[in-house]
Write a protein that holds these residues in place. Sequence first.
Motif, PDB file in Angstrom:
ATOM      1  N   THR A 105     -34.629  33.640  29.602  1.00  0.00           N
ATOM      2  CA  THR A 105     -33.433  33.401  28.829  1.00  0.00           C
ATOM      3  C   THR A 105     -32.384  34.266  29.946  1.00  0.00           C
ATOM      4  O   THR A 105     -33.284  35.004  30.820  1.00  0.00           O
ATOM      5  CB  THR A 105     -33.249  34.657  27.571  1.00  0.00           C
ATOM      6  OG1 THR A 105     -34.574  35.302  27.992  1.00  0.00           O
ATOM      7  CG2 THR A 105     -34.241  33.705  26.729  1.00  0.00           C
ATOM      8  N   SER A 106     -31.525  34.487  29.950  1.00  0.00           N
ATOM      9  CA  SER A 106     -30.509  34.999  30.751  1.00  0.00           C
ATOM     10  C   SER A 106     -30.570  36.581  30.707  1.00  0.00           C
ATOM     11  O   SER A 106     -30.705  36.514  29.141  1.00  0.00           O
ATOM     12  CB  SER A 106     -29.021  34.343  31.055  1.00  0.00           C
ATOM     13  OG  SER A 106     -28.380  34.702  30.066  1.00  0.00           O
ATOM     14  N   ARG A 114     -26.763  35.111  25.921  1.00  0.00           N
ATOM     15  CA  ARG A 114     -27.520  35.493  26.716  1.00  0.00           C
ATOM     16  C   ARG A 114     -27.836  33.715  26.611  1.00  0.00           C
ATOM     17  O   ARG A 114     -27.594  33.115  25.766  1.00  0.00           O
ATOM     18  CB  ARG A 114     -29.248  35.523  25.995  1.00  0.00           C
ATOM     19  CG  ARG A 114     -29.593  37.226  26.171  1.00  0.00           C
ATOM     20  CD  ARG A 114     -31.140  37.418  25.686  1.00  0.00           C
ATOM     21  NE  ARG A 114     -31.271  38.767  26.850  1.00  0.00           N
ATOM     22  CZ  ARG A 114     -32.563  39.434  26.493  1.00  0.00           C
ATOM     23  NH1 ARG A 114     -33.838  39.116  25.299  1.00  0.00           N
ATOM     24  NH2 ARG A 114     -32.385  40.868  26.562  1.00  0.00           N
ATOM     25  N   LYS A 115     -28.019  32.742  27.839  1.00  0.00           N
ATOM     26  CA  LYS A 115     -28.840  31.474  27.901  1.00  0.00           C
ATOM     27  C   LYS A 115     -29.787  30.817  28.001  1.00  0.00           C
ATOM     28  O   LYS A 115     -30.854  32.106  28.116  1.00  0.00           O
ATOM     29  CB  LYS A 115     -27.689  31.254  28.850  1.00  0.00           C
ATOM     30  CG  LYS A 115     -26.514  31.276  29.594  1.00  0.00           C
ATOM     31  CD  LYS A 115     -25.936  31.322  30.469  1.00  0.00           C
ATOM     32  CE  LYS A 115     -24.006  30.471  31.016  1.00  0.00           C
ATOM     33  NZ  LYS A 115     -23.838  32.244  30.948  1.00  0.00           N
ATOM     34  N   LEU A 116     -29.804  30.116  27.021  1.00  0.00           N
ATOM     35  CA  LEU A 116     -31.198  29.380  27.021  1.00  0.00           C
ATOM     36  C   LEU A 116     -31.331  28.495  28.132  1.00  0.00           C
ATOM     37  O   LEU A 116     -31.032  27.030  28.056  1.00  0.00           O
ATOM     38  CB  LEU A 116     -31.675  28.857  25.633  1.00  0.00           C
ATOM     39  CG  LEU A 116     -31.547  29.518  24.627  1.00  0.00           C
ATOM     40  CD1 LEU A 116     -31.726  28.715  23.013  1.00  0.00           C
ATOM     41  CD2 LEU A 116     -32.708  30.648  24.592  1.00  0.00           C
ATOM     42  N   GLU A 159     -38.673  39.121  23.064  1.00  0.00           N
ATOM     43  CA  GLU A 159     -38.645  37.765  23.062  1.00  0.00           C
ATOM     44  C   GLU A 159     -38.430  37.067  21.297  1.00  0.00           C
ATOM     45  O   GLU A 159     -38.732  38.550  20.336  1.00  0.00           O
ATOM     46  CB  GLU A 159     -40.083  36.884  22.888  1.00  0.00           C
ATOM     47  CG  GLU A 159     -41.624  37.822  22.692  1.00  0.00           C
ATOM     48  CD  GLU A 159     -42.706  37.066  23.253  1.00  0.00           C
ATOM     49  OE1 GLU A 159     -42.879  36.559  24.414  1.00  0.00           O
ATOM     50  OE2 GLU A 159     -43.392  37.304  22.892  1.00  0.00           O
ATOM     51  N   THR A 162     -36.849  30.370  18.789  1.00  0.00           N
ATOM     52  CA  THR A 162     -36.132  28.779  18.751  1.00  0.00           C
ATOM     53  C   THR A 162     -36.494  28.694  16.879  1.00  0.00           C
ATOM     54  O   THR A 162     -37.411  28.585  16.716  1.00  0.00           O
ATOM     55  CB  THR A 162     -35.887  28.142  18.968  1.00  0.00           C
ATOM     56  OG1 THR A 162     -37.156  27.471  19.448  1.00  0.00           O
ATOM     57  CG2 THR A 162     -35.919  28.562  20.870  1.00  0.00           C
ATOM     58  N   ALA A 168     -38.501  31.888  23.681  1.00  0.00           N
ATOM     59  CA  ALA A 168     -37.997  32.646  24.311  1.00  0.00           C
ATOM     60  C   ALA A 168     -37.260  34.065  24.956  1.00  0.00           C
ATOM     61  O   ALA A 168     -37.305  34.896  23.974  1.00  0.00           O
ATOM     62  CB  ALA A 168     -35.909  32.040  23.565  1.00  0.00           C
TER      63      ALA A 168
END
Length: 289
Positions: A105-106, A114-116, A159, A162, A168
């Motif tokens: 994650t970002s 957050r980007k995956l 964390e 998904t 993630a």
Amino acid sequence: MAVDSSLSPLGPPACEKDAKALQFIEETTRNADPVQERVLAEILARNAETEYLKRYKLGGATDRETFKSKLPVISYEDLQPEIQRIANGDRSPILSAHPISEFLTSSGTSAGERKLMPTIQEELDRRQLLYSLLMPVMNLCVPGLDKGKGLYFLFVKSETKTPGGLLARPVLTSYYKSEHFKTRPYDPYNVYTSPNEAILCPDSFQSMYAQMLCGLLERNQVLRLGAVFASGLLRAIRFLQLNWQQLVNDIRTGTLNPKITEPNLKSCMDGILKPDRGAGGLRVETMRR
């Protein structure tokens, strides 16, 4: 392996292992263009049957020009539908021929969310290689970094999973929780005062407290002090200002702060702490400074 010492203009490497690391950096960066072509060809060949590459009809081509002419420049949003399918449990080769092992994650600082980023198991090998190249370079500028111990403040973050059951988490959390880190071979550059139990404790207060306490216990062996981010080091300094009295008490009496309750961490620290009533380096005057 014979290593050309001229490849290290700042001085000779500390050991043969460092010399190999520096030569790898030199050879890879000196010939960056063919290296990049080779890596791209390997990626395209490995993933030729993925849904994403088949969509653009590469026809098995692995050269850079075909790749540039066939595949568009894209953003994260362009891949989001495919990423969401993977997150939801689709295990078909959508973006990668190898199974997706987890999502990195970002930080979420760029767009507030957050980007995956899907990753595969062998990516840990590459990350470990990258981390192993840092200290040999730094040791050229500051010799002797392979001596003593490092008081590094390292932390894991929360964390999630998904809908499809994949973890993630941030990239460093992924690394610290991996067997690559927990069973890492001995490296003089990475001898930390913090035990794994302190680094992996999910409670930020307990983790910081234990790492600070271990660093103070081994203060005579500490050669390096640091954190991954500068803000982490500032937090550690402020933490010491706020908690030095309890830390001194723990060291002098050999007892552990009752706020440390995480079972693995408490058991680890109970085995480390011993009374040290003569800890002259931890006088109140020193801590106030």
